[in-house]
Structures are given as structure tokens and as C-alpha cells.
Design an enzyme around this catalytic site. Structure first.
Site, mmCIF file in Angstrom:
data_model
loop_
_atom_site.group_PDB
_atom_site.id
_atom_site.type_symbol
_atom_site.label_atom_id
_atom_site.label_comp_id
_atom_site.label_asym_id
_atom_site.label_seq_id
_atom_site.Cartn_x
_atom_site.Cartn_y
_atom_site.Cartn_z
ATOM 1 N N HIS A 191 -27.354 17.629 14.331
ATOM 2 C CA HIS A 191 -28.362 18.674 14.840
ATOM 3 C C HIS A 191 -27.481 19.508 16.174
ATOM 4 C CE1 HIS A 191 -29.137 15.284 17.679
ATOM 5 N NE2 HIS A 191 -29.327 16.190 18.692
ATOM 6 N N ASP A 232 -27.778 12.465 10.547
ATOM 7 C CA ASP A 232 -27.780 13.140 11.869
ATOM 8 C C ASP A 232 -26.146 12.952 12.308
ATOM 9 O OD1 ASP A 232 -28.106 14.913 13.849
ATOM 10 O OD2 ASP A 232 -29.375 13.546 15.158
ATOM 11 N N SER A 315 -26.514 14.200 23.055
ATOM 12 C CA SER A 315 -26.551 14.032 21.623
ATOM 13 C C SER A 315 -25.087 14.190 21.452
ATOM 14 C CB SER A 315 -27.353 15.085 21.197
ATOM 15 O OG SER A 315 -28.627 14.885 21.478
#
Length: 490
Positions: A191, A232, A315
Site C-alpha cells: 500500500h 501487503d 508502513s
């Protein structure tokens, strides 16, 4: 490129178990009290007084004995000597006192036998090993060692709603996991680099620039090697030729640990580009293992739960153990007024196979707008409200250019394109991106959902793509060739 990338590993310095031993609990007792001869009544008052005096003395001695047993349960010799001495003294003074002594002594021993459990005092435990493995107040040496393997990522996204276009940076983090003479490979979250994660019904999103900032504040342009949306995970690359000797000497490849050895309570270090401000460090512990977490993208992943702070921009960053080994890829945190200190990381051992496959993916060539092939259609993403009502995910055709390859192939208005070749399509952005890998004149197979008798059926359409002139024709198409997205019967 024939050579496959491999991780660097530490094979030693595994996690150690800290054990502690308590002294074994011992039990003791005495035999039955022997029968006593009947006492004569004469001298009763004197006898009672003597007995009471003896009892007070005996109770005091027994209290001292009981106290010594619980401080040192192994001191059986002292206990027996104490009982024997008391018995001898009472036996010489008064026979009736001896009986009372034996009854009290036996009662005290029975009471101590019933108390099987005692607390283990701190001074009875060897804490040498524990202290040596729990000094986590200062992790500066570990941070200094691993920081050169962590990078900051900025993905510049271009948003468009058909009337206005704007750009905005999206921040994330990555970890260097491999290097050869041509490329530097960096793992991050999907993402962070996948613009499709930001696509909505109201606008489209395209990535127009991917920049990596290395340790030492030098930057370079990066490109995507491969993406696994379900896990992910993504791998991006930087060409070695784009890096200076100074940058190459200041960075390093992360050493991969073994997350299967991780335990609840292990100290961890999270490094990431929090809020896009640059690299920062947070520390904490592994709160739980094997947490199943369902995300807004619909995927459920098995993750490590940590209490180290994970914020936007973290992230894709590295989760390191106290030896500097990479044991996880930071992914997200739980946000709520009632929740604090719940973050999640992808265990590196579960991600290793996926990362290796993504690193060794051969990137396809994207053609320029002048070279790439075109269908000759206008499309839009099927709105999420329609999907919840039973529509398939994909790109719906609402306009056809007269005489275009799409029209000649049999593609129809209201067809929903759900795949190109082996690639699944869920949005108009995905369709546009996939077609950018084909040039004019290439033949592709479209997988389509078509409405027939109030239900969707699968249709395969083979089409030979045209050139950019189709785009110009589409801008001049008549309204007669356009239909609204509403499909009759639904």
C-alpha cells in the site's frame, strides 16, 4: 538477469530461554503420641500450674521451630534436635507436660504439611541470565548498526476527477534486503507504492514518481519490481548506476532474522519515516503472536502484535530484535479512542518466500502513450455501492469508438472487464496500467462479465489493440454511442 537474490542471515545469537529454579518443598512429620498413664488426683492444682508453665515454654519453642521451617524448609536436622530437646526437658519435669508437648508438636507439623506452597523470594533466584538479556533501556548501538539498511520512501500520487488534477506525496518506509551489480532491492508494504489502494469512485490515482532517501540523506529514483496485494508486500529497486560511491559505502543490506523464534515479551525496535519527517526510532515488546487481523481491503493476515509506536509513514519499515536482526515488516496500528499501543508487523519468516519471488520478478516494459495499444473505449470503475449490490468488480464500458478494435471484437456497452490475460482487473486504473504493457498491434484476451437475462455470464474476447488515434476519436464520439452505467434488471 539470471542470478537470484538471497537474504543475508545471522546463524547464531538465537533467542535464549531464561529459567529459574525454586528450592524443593520438603515435608516432615512425627509418629503417633504414645498412650499415657492415668494421672493421680492429688496435687492437681500444683500439677496444672506446672503443666501450664511447661505449655507456655513449649509453645514458644514450637513457634521458633515453625518460623525456622518456612524460612529454611531444608533444615530438618535443627527441627528434630529442637523437638528432642523439648521432649527431654518436659519429660524430666512433668509427664503430663510431655503429653501436651507431643500433642502441640504433632499439630504444628501437620499444619506445616498442609501449606504446600510458599512464595519464592527474590534472593532465592539466580537472576544473572535474566538481567543480561533484558537490558533494553539503551538501544543506540543496535540502532546505529541497522539504520543504514532502512530507507524513507515518497510516492508522488496524481489525483484526477475528470475536471481537476492534483498531486500529493505519500510517505512510507523500506528496508534494503539485497544488492547486486545492477540493482538495490528494497522491501516495503504494497500500500506504500501501489496507487490502486487509493483509488475510489470519485477520482483516479496514478503514481508519477517514486523516490528513496537513504541513510545520509541522499536520494534516488526507484521503480516497482513486484507487488503482492494480498500479503501487503512489495519490492522496489534502485539502479546501482544512479547511486554515488559515497551512498553505496554508507548503506548496507539488512540481516534477516527468524521470526519463528520470537516470543511474547521480546524487546523490539521499530524504525520508520513517521509522518514523512525522516527516520525515527520507537521501542517496545512483542505483545502477541499469530494475530489474525482483517483490513479494509478485505484481506485477513496473520501478524505479530507489538506495542512499539507505529504511525503513518512507518508502513514498510523494519522491526528489529535486540541483536539487530530483521524479524518483521511494520504494517499498521489500531486507531481508536479506546485503544493505545497496538501495532502490527508482518513476520519476516512468513514473508520470506513472497519477498524472494518479488525480488526475482522481471519487470515488464511500459510503453509511452504514443506507443502503447488502445481498445477504443471509455471506461469507469464499477462503484462500490454497485459491487455491494451484486455487481462484479471491474471496469465497465460506457462508450465505444465507432470502428475501433473494441467494437470490431464484439465488446459491448455495459460489459464489465474483469481481466486481461492472466491479470485480474478490479478498477479502471488497473485496466489502464495493464494495457500500458502492450503496444499497438498486440493481441490480448479480455475477460468480461456481460449481462444476459438479468444475470452476469463470462465472456472471453480477443482483440488487437489500435494506436493513439483512437483516443482522439473517442473525444469526438457521439452521445448515441454512450450509455449510463445503470444496467437494466439490477
Amino acid at each position: 538477469m539470471s542470478e537470484e537474490y538471497n537474504y543475508s542471515r545471522y546463524e547464531d545469537n538465537r533467542y535464549e530461554n531464561n529459567g529459574q529454579q525454586n528450592n524443593p518443598y520438603e515435608t516432615g512429620g512425627s509418629g503417633p503420641i504414645p498412650p499415657q498413664d492415668p494421672k493421680k488426683k492429688r496435687g492437681a492444682v500444683a500439677g496444672i500450674a506446672a503443666a501450664m508453665a511447661g505449655i507456655f515454654l513449649i509453645v514458644g519453642l514450637i513457634g521458633a521451630f515453625v518460623g525456622a521451617r518456612f524460612v529454611n524448609p531444608a533444615n530438618e536436622t535443627d527441627k528434630e534436635e529442637s523437638i528432642g530437646m523439648v521432649q527431654q526437658e518436659s519429660q524430666g519435669e512433668n509427664p503430663s507436660s510431655q503429653g501436651a508437648l507431643e500433642e502441640e508438636s504433632n499439630s504444628a507439623v501437620q499444619e506445616s504439611e498442609e501449606q504446600r506452597y510458599t512464595l519464592s523470594k527474590a534472593d532465592q533466584i539466580d537472576t544473572t541470565d535474566i538481567v543480561s538479556t533484558t537490558t533494553v533501556l539503551d538501544v543506540s548501538d543496535v540502532v546505529e548498526e541497522v539504520m543504514p539498511s532502512v530507507v524513507a520512501i515518497v510516492n508522488t500520487l496524481q489525483y484526477s476527477n475528470g475536471f481537476q488534477t492534483g498531486e500529493a506525496p505519500s510517505s512510507g518506509t523500506g528496508v534494503i534486503v539485497a544488492q547486486d551489480e545492477e540493482e538495490l532491492l528494497i522491501v516495503t508494504n504494497a500500500h506504500v507504492v501501489d496507487e490502486n489502494s487509493s483509488t475510489s469512485y470519485y477520482y483516479t490515482v496514478d503514481s508519477v514518481g517514486l523516490t528513496v532517501t537513504f541513510y545520509g540523506d541522499t536520494t534516488a529514483e526507484a521503480y516497482v519490481k513486484g507487488v503482492d496485494t494480498e500479503a501487503d508486500l512489495a519490492v522496489i529497486a534502485v539502479k546501482i548506476a544512479d547511486l554515488s560511491e559515497e551512498t553505496l559505502s554508507s548503506i548496507k543490506v539488512a540481516a534477516i532474522g527468524d521470526s519463528t523464534e520470537a516470543k511474547m515479551g521480546n524487546g523490539v525496535i521499530a524504525i520508520g519515516n513517521a509522518l514523512g519527517y525522516g527516520q525515527s526510532v520507537t521501542v517496545g515488546y512483542i505483545s502477541a503472536l499469530n494475530r489474525e487481523v482483517t483490513f479494509s481491503d478485505g484481506y485477513t493476515r496473520t501478524l505479530m502484535q507489538i506495542d512499539a509506536a507505529i504511525n503513518p509513514g512507518n508502513s514498510g519499515g523494519g522491526l528489529f530484535d535486540l541483536y539487530g536482526r530483521l524479524i518483521g515488516i511494520n504494517e499498521s496500528k489500531t486507531v481508536s479512542e479506546d485503544v493505545e499501543g497496538i501495532g502490527f508487523a508482518i513476520p519476516i519468516s512468513e514473508a520470506e518466500e513472497i519477498i524472494t519471488a518479488l525480488m526475482n520478478t522481471v519487470p515488464r516494459t511500459q510503453y509511452s502513450e504514443e506507443e502503447r495499444g488502445y481498445l477504443g473505449v471509455s471506461i469507469m470503475t464499477v462503484p462500490s455501492d454497485y459491487v455491494r449490490g451484486g455487481y462484479p468488480e471491474g471496469a465497465v464500458v460506457f462508450s465505444l469508438v465507432e470502428g475501433s478494435p473494441a467494437e470490431a471484437s464484439g465488446l459491448q456497452l455495459q460489459d464489465i472487464i474483469v481481466g486481461v490475460g492472466e491479470k485480474d482487473i478490479k478498477t479502471m486504473t488497473e485496466l489502464t496500467e495493464e494495457l500500458s504493457y502492450y503496444k499497438a498491434g498486440d493481441t490480448v484476451v479480455l475477460h468480461v462479465k456481460r449481462i444476459e437475462r438479468n444475470q452476469f455470464v463470462d465472456v472471453e474476447i480477443t482483440v488487437t489493440l489500435g494506436d493513439r488515434s483512437l483516443v482522439e476519436s473517442a473525444e469526438e464520439e457521439s452521445e448515441a454511442q454512450t450509455q449510463p452505467i445503470v444496467i437494466p434488471g439490477f
